[in-house]
Design a protein around this motif. Sequence first.
Motif, PDB file in Angstrom:
ATOM      1  N   LEU A 422      12.489 -10.323   9.343  1.00  0.00           N
ATOM      2  CA  LEU A 422      13.015  -9.188   8.601  1.00  0.00           C
ATOM      3  C   LEU A 422      12.184  -8.903   7.359  1.00  0.00           C
ATOM      4  O   LEU A 422      11.928  -7.741   7.020  1.00  0.00           O
ATOM      5  CB  LEU A 422      14.477  -9.448   8.215  1.00  0.00           C
ATOM      6  N   GLN A 423      11.729  -9.959   6.684  1.00  0.00           N
ATOM      7  CA  GLN A 423      10.973  -9.736   5.460  1.00  0.00           C
ATOM      8  C   GLN A 423       9.676  -8.971   5.717  1.00  0.00           C
ATOM      9  O   GLN A 423       9.243  -8.174   4.885  1.00  0.00           O
ATOM     10  CB  GLN A 423      10.658 -11.073   4.777  1.00  0.00           C
ATOM     11  N   ASP A 424       9.071  -9.189   6.886  1.00  0.00           N
ATOM     12  CA  ASP A 424       7.853  -8.439   7.226  1.00  0.00           C
ATOM     13  C   ASP A 424       8.135  -6.939   7.289  1.00  0.00           C
ATOM     14  O   ASP A 424       7.314  -6.125   6.839  1.00  0.00           O
ATOM     15  CB  ASP A 424       7.295  -8.906   8.575  1.00  0.00           C
ATOM     16  N   ILE A 425       9.285  -6.582   7.854  1.00  0.00           N
ATOM     17  CA  ILE A 425       9.652  -5.166   7.951  1.00  0.00           C
ATOM     18  C   ILE A 425       9.929  -4.595   6.564  1.00  0.00           C
ATOM     19  O   ILE A 425       9.462  -3.507   6.216  1.00  0.00           O
ATOM     20  CB  ILE A 425      10.872  -5.000   8.870  1.00  0.00           C
ATOM     21  N   LEU A 426      10.686  -5.341   5.761  1.00  0.00           N
ATOM     22  CA  LEU A 426      10.999  -4.866   4.411  1.00  0.00           C
ATOM     23  C   LEU A 426       9.734  -4.711   3.583  1.00  0.00           C
ATOM     24  O   LEU A 426       9.588  -3.747   2.812  1.00  0.00           O
ATOM     25  CB  LEU A 426      11.972  -5.829   3.730  1.00  0.00           C
ATOM     26  N   ASP A 427       8.789  -5.638   3.740  1.00  0.00           N
ATOM     27  CA  ASP A 427       7.529  -5.556   2.999  1.00  0.00           C
ATOM     28  C   ASP A 427       6.777  -4.275   3.340  1.00  0.00           C
ATOM     29  O   ASP A 427       6.183  -3.629   2.458  1.00  0.00           O
ATOM     30  CB  ASP A 427       6.643  -6.772   3.306  1.00  0.00           C
ATOM     31  N   GLU A 428       6.772  -3.898   4.615  1.00  0.00           N
ATOM     32  CA  GLU A 428       6.077  -2.690   5.037  1.00  0.00           C
ATOM     33  C   GLU A 428       6.759  -1.444   4.463  1.00  0.00           C
ATOM     34  O   GLU A 428       6.080  -0.489   4.039  1.00  0.00           O
ATOM     35  CB  GLU A 428       6.040  -2.599   6.564  1.00  0.00           C
ATOM     36  N   MET A 429       8.074  -1.423   4.451  1.00  0.00           N
ATOM     37  CA  MET A 429       8.780  -0.281   3.894  1.00  0.00           C
ATOM     38  C   MET A 429       8.528  -0.179   2.388  1.00  0.00           C
ATOM     39  O   MET A 429       8.324   0.922   1.849  1.00  0.00           O
ATOM     40  CB  MET A 429      10.280  -0.385   4.205  1.00  0.00           C
ATOM     41  N   GLU A 430       8.525  -1.321   1.722  1.00  0.00           N
ATOM     42  CA  GLU A 430       8.225  -1.332   0.287  1.00  0.00           C
ATOM     43  C   GLU A 430       6.791  -0.858   0.031  1.00  0.00           C
ATOM     44  O   GLU A 430       6.526  -0.134  -0.940  1.00  0.00           O
ATOM     45  CB  GLU A 430       8.435  -2.732  -0.282  1.00  0.00           C
ATOM     46  N   ARG A 431       5.870  -1.247   0.906  1.00  0.00           N
ATOM     47  CA  ARG A 431       4.476  -0.816   0.741  1.00  0.00           C
ATOM     48  C   ARG A 431       4.369   0.699   0.823  1.00  0.00           C
ATOM     49  O   ARG A 431       3.658   1.346   0.039  1.00  0.00           O
ATOM     50  CB  ARG A 431       3.599  -1.461   1.819  1.00  0.00           C
ATOM     51  N   GLY A 432       5.088   1.298   1.790  1.00  0.00           N
ATOM     52  CA  GLY A 432       5.071   2.744   1.911  1.00  0.00           C
ATOM     53  C   GLY A 432       5.587   3.433   0.664  1.00  0.00           C
ATOM     54  O   GLY A 432       5.049   4.463   0.242  1.00  0.00           O
ATOM     55  N   ALA A 433       6.627   2.850   0.059  1.00  0.00           N
ATOM     56  CA  ALA A 433       7.177   3.421  -1.179  1.00  0.00           C
ATOM     57  C   ALA A 433       6.174   3.307  -2.325  1.00  0.00           C
ATOM     58  O   ALA A 433       5.921   4.271  -3.052  1.00  0.00           O
ATOM     59  CB  ALA A 433       8.481   2.724  -1.536  1.00  0.00           C
TER      60      ALA A 433
END
Length: 501
Positions: A422-433
């Motif tokens: 899950l953290q990998d997915i959250l990291d990618e979403m945070e990167r986009g932001a």
Amino acid sequence: MNLVDLVEALDAELQDTPKHPRGVVVTGVSHQAAWVRPGYVFVAIKGARFDGHGFMDEAIERGAVAVIGEGLASRSVSVPYLKVDSARAALADAATAVLGRPSDDLTVLGVTGTDGKTTTSCLALHLLRHAGRATGLLSTIGYELPDGRLRQPPSHFTTPEAPQVQQILRDMRTHEATHAVVESSSHALAMDRVRGVDYDIAIWTNLTGEHLDFHGSMEQYFADKAKLVRAARHAVLNVDDQPWFDQLVQIAGEGEAGRGVTTYSAEGGDADWRATEVEEGPDGLSFTVTSPLGTARAELPMIGRFNVANALAAMAGVAQTGVGLDELIAGLDSFGGVAGRMEMVEREEGDPRVIVDFAHTAPSLEKALDTVRVTTEGELWVVLGSAGGPRDPSKRAPLGEVATRVADHAVFTEEDHRTTPLQDILDEMERGAREGGRDNFISIGDRTEAIRYAVRQAGPSDTVVLAGKGPEETLERGDTLIPWVEIDVAREALRLRRADQ
């Protein structure tokens, strides 16, 4: 049904005919060998990866009494073989014949288009039932018999094939339905899944670029969807959908008698059914309907101006069954919405507005948030995740970018992360932001806690959009499938918010 009668119904060539086929009784049809039961006919379809002829022996072992296909290469089988020009068409025609042509006894409204199919289908269903018609529904969200309970096809029928479509229609008749609404996707039309459905009315919403990986071009996409108009006796067409409207009018006029045509417009076009004086509020839409049945003011408890077109399409279609304008207007006012599609959660004074929506791609999320922004007096919140496992990982960063650009606050969380950390997915979403230059987000891995956080922090004039899950009934964490009803989680979050105040 006798096998020889089925051969005649299909106009098929009967080959390899041991055991006097006139005495063979057919009880069902399937193109999947594993689903064959004694008395079934097995349809061998040649697909991109597999040729169904390779599964004939398994089907026969399971009780198949005949095989339908486009021709054997160099082998014979121990049961009659029916040669046809198109196995997919034969699958539909055989299922329709064996199940007794169930739609012949129903008034069937078919709905197609790129956008608004499900909403228009559900609106039509509601309007018919409000007018006292016993009506069934077959849609991408599931199917309903006249009892109104939403059911899901068995898991291996995620996209119902022709035999399942015909069986559901037969179940509707068994439960005394007189009308049916059939959401008809381009895939279903192109692959003959709804072939054999006796459509009375075709409702067309619009056509925009989508599914071109399957159809190959906009022209082919249009041609596949237009099959619904060709199949129906009457067409309800969107004047605002250019250039396709003009082509559809030509198609509707083909044949000796042609088809009846009713037009509608939500954008001021010259049409039979028109909407004017549209007003958008936080809890719904209001507009004036001008129609062949008269003029009236309509109230629709849905948000999003685009739903005016969906309402007009449904009203125009249902009116063709004999429902009057007063009944249609009253039905609109009592519509409860579509599960998980801009679904508003019941609220009390002091609560923020909470909306459950299925948007799970960057374009659909942006459209949903833009729609809600129009009627949000305060700040806009969004709670969202992105799927893991084999799902497209490239959409995670764009989701984060859109969420933080369009909403005032974003809460990143889980959404069926499956075996992906899950953290990998959250990291990618945070990167986009962050790459969009924004930091108006927080990540909370547990979706229940994320929803509770957003609802608790939002003000009474704010809107909280819960995106991605919509009407789904499970949440996937790792290898675990958890029961999940997003709207119930939202209701509990609102209850806890009230208790804290």
